[in-house]
Write an enzyme that holds these catalytic residues in place. Structure first.
Site, PDB file in Angstrom:
ATOM      1  CG  ASP A 117      -1.749   1.136   1.444  1.00 24.94           C
ATOM      2  OD1 ASP A 117      -1.762   2.031   0.576  1.00 24.94           O
ATOM      3  OD2 ASP A 117      -2.459   1.167   2.474  1.00 24.94           O
ATOM      4  CG  LEU A 157       2.521   7.139 -12.463  1.00 23.59           C
ATOM      5  CD1 LEU A 157       3.036   6.236 -13.560  1.00 23.59           C
ATOM      6  CD2 LEU A 157       1.878   8.368 -13.052  1.00 23.59           C
ATOM      7  CB  ALA A 158       0.079   4.227  -6.454  1.00 22.16           C
ATOM      8  CB  ALA A 159      -4.029   7.784  -7.566  1.00 23.04           C
ATOM      9  CE1 TYR A 211      -7.906  10.947  -9.022  1.00 22.78           C
ATOM     10  CE2 TYR A 211      -8.740  12.706 -10.427  1.00 22.78           C
ATOM     11  CZ  TYR A 211      -7.846  11.676 -10.210  1.00 22.78           C
ATOM     12  OH  TYR A 211      -6.894  11.370 -11.143  1.00 22.78           O
ATOM     13  CB  ILE A 234     -24.503   9.749 -26.194  1.00 22.27           C
ATOM     14  CG1 ILE A 234     -23.840   8.959 -27.322  1.00 22.27           C
ATOM     15  CG2 ILE A 234     -24.182  11.239 -26.254  1.00 22.27           C
ATOM     16  CD1 ILE A 234     -22.405   9.302 -27.608  1.00 22.27           C
ATOM     17  NE  ARG A 292     -14.603  15.792 -20.113  1.00 21.61           N
ATOM     18  CZ  ARG A 292     -15.639  16.626 -19.997  1.00 21.61           C
ATOM     19  NH1 ARG A 292     -15.682  17.742 -20.703  1.00 21.61           N
ATOM     20  NH2 ARG A 292     -16.632  16.376 -19.153  1.00 21.61           N
ATOM     21  NE  ARG A 344     -21.455  10.786 -16.948  1.00 19.86           N
ATOM     22  CZ  ARG A 344     -20.779   9.787 -17.526  1.00 19.86           C
ATOM     23  NH1 ARG A 344     -20.958   8.557 -17.108  1.00 19.86           N
ATOM     24  NH2 ARG A 344     -19.919  10.021 -18.474  1.00 19.86           N
ATOM     25  N   GLY A 368     -23.349  17.738 -12.918  1.00 19.82           N
ATOM     26  CA  GLY A 368     -21.979  18.194 -12.649  1.00 19.82           C
ATOM     27  C   GLY A 368     -21.006  17.916 -13.772  1.00 19.82           C
TER      28      GLY A 368
END
Ligand SMILES: NC(=O)c1ccc[n+]([C@@H]2O[C@H](COP(=O)([O-])OP(=O)(O)OC[C@H]3O[C@@H](n4cnc5c(N)ncnc54)[C@H](O)[C@@H]3O)[C@@H](O)[C@H]2O)c1
Length: 309
Positions: free
Chosen positions: A52, A72-74, A143, A203, A211, A270, A272
């Site tokens: 961990d 990069l772990a997340a 996040y 969609i 994006r 969606r 937000g």
């Protein structure tokens, strides 16, 4: 040749980075808890420590005598950070502080550099287009808040502890090995798999959300280059192309590459969902003397080619 620790090296981006470092002749140790990462992503030549990233002893052991750390772990999911706030905070924020702390003494008692993944999620709903690194950060999720916290600790790591840090705010990264089975996965991996199976595409809203999609091969180039430059200080860079692509356009290009069309299943927008998220790559280009090289067509073709069965 150097010895690097890659946290999250069994995941999507981390495994591509590990491949690249080994191909360059370096030694690689991976620290991963295999929560979303997969053993089959691990390059055979890399040493794996299953552990961990928020466990100080495990990180210290994995980082022993390395020349640098790629972190990069997340838990790489906005949605998951809503459902499991404190758990994801432990990994995403505490894990990063734990890595910075281990970096203080990892190089035979001396500090080693840490190149780490931040995220465009730090900008939250800031409507500025394109987003430069000095744009206001206003994260909307745990996040994004944690990634911003990592950047603040990245400054502390350098200013108080002499650990050089380079944070990259990844925009939407895509490419082979991104896991479409995860409900939190990127839209490209999900679309690519559905098209490969001849299935309709979901969609949300009108599909005109825009994006900034970055190919994983380009991400790996910048991560490796940042370490090779033997960084000093605490840098923050957007890792983006500056090029807008709508979700609807993405679906059409993937269909064109596949050579056939599939249907659309329309859902309400969606709550937000950010309308436009485009980064400004000017600082990245100025610092590294290069931009992202892979065009969308080439990147999507490579992704579609390697869709898992
Ligand atoms: N993919 C994107 O578009 C994107 C965008 C912005 C930022 N990022 C960041 O890039 C990094 C890599 O993301 P990815 O897309 O490769 O995700 P991924 O889920 O494929 O990789 C993350 C890896 O971290 C490992 N991990 C998770 N929790 C851990 C823990 N507590 N201890 C040890 N290992 C742990 C997982 O098993 C996995 O191998 C993450 O920091 C993510 O937040 C990704």
């Amino acid at each position: 040749m150097a010895h690097y620790l890659v946290t999250g090296g069994c995941g999507f981006i981390g495994s591509h980075l590990a491949d690249r470092l080994l191909a360059d002749g370096h030694r690689v140790t991976i620290l991963d808890d295999l929560s979303t990462g997969r053993l089959e992503n691990k390059p055979a030549a890399a040493r794996l420590v299953v552990g961990d990233v928020a466990d100080a002893a495990a990180v210290r052991e994995a980082a022993d005598a390395v020349d640098g750390i790629f972190h990069l772990a997340a838990v790489a999911s906005v949605q998951r950070s809503k459902e499991a706030w404190s758990d994801t905070h432990r990994t995403n924020m505490m894990g990063t502080v734990t890595v910075f702390e281990a970096a203080r003494t990892a190089g035979a008692g001396a500090p080693v550099p840490v190149v780490y993944a931040s995220s465009a999620a730090v900008y939250g709903d800031n409507p500025v287009t394109p987003l430069g690194e000095d744009a206001e950060t206003r994260p909307l999720s745990a996040y994004g808040a944690d990634k911003l916290g990592c950047e603040l600790h990245g400054r502390v790591a350098w200013s108080i502890h002499g650990v050089p840090t380079v944070g990259f705010r990844f925009f939407n990264v895509y490419g082979p090995r991104q896991d479409p089975r995860s409900p939190y996965s990127g839209v490209i991996s999900i679309f690519a798999q559905r098209i490969a199976r001849g299935r309709d595409l979901d969609i949300h809203g009108d599909g005109e959300q825009v994006r900034d999609f970055v190919y994983v091969g380009d991400v790996v180039e910048f991560l490796a280059a940042a370490m090779e430059r033997r960084p000093r200080g605490a840098g923050i860079f957007n890792l983006c192309t500056g090029r807008p692509t709508s979700i609807a356009m993405l679906a059409s290009v993937l269909e064109e590459l596949a050579g056939y069309r599939v249907g659309r299943i329309h859902h309400p927008a969606r709550p937000g969902d950010i309308r436009v998220s485009i980064g400004d790559p000017a600082r990245l280009r100025a610092a590294f003397g290069m931009g992202c090289r892979t065009g969308l067509l080439d990147g999507l073709a490579a992704t579609l080619d390697r869709v898992p069965a």
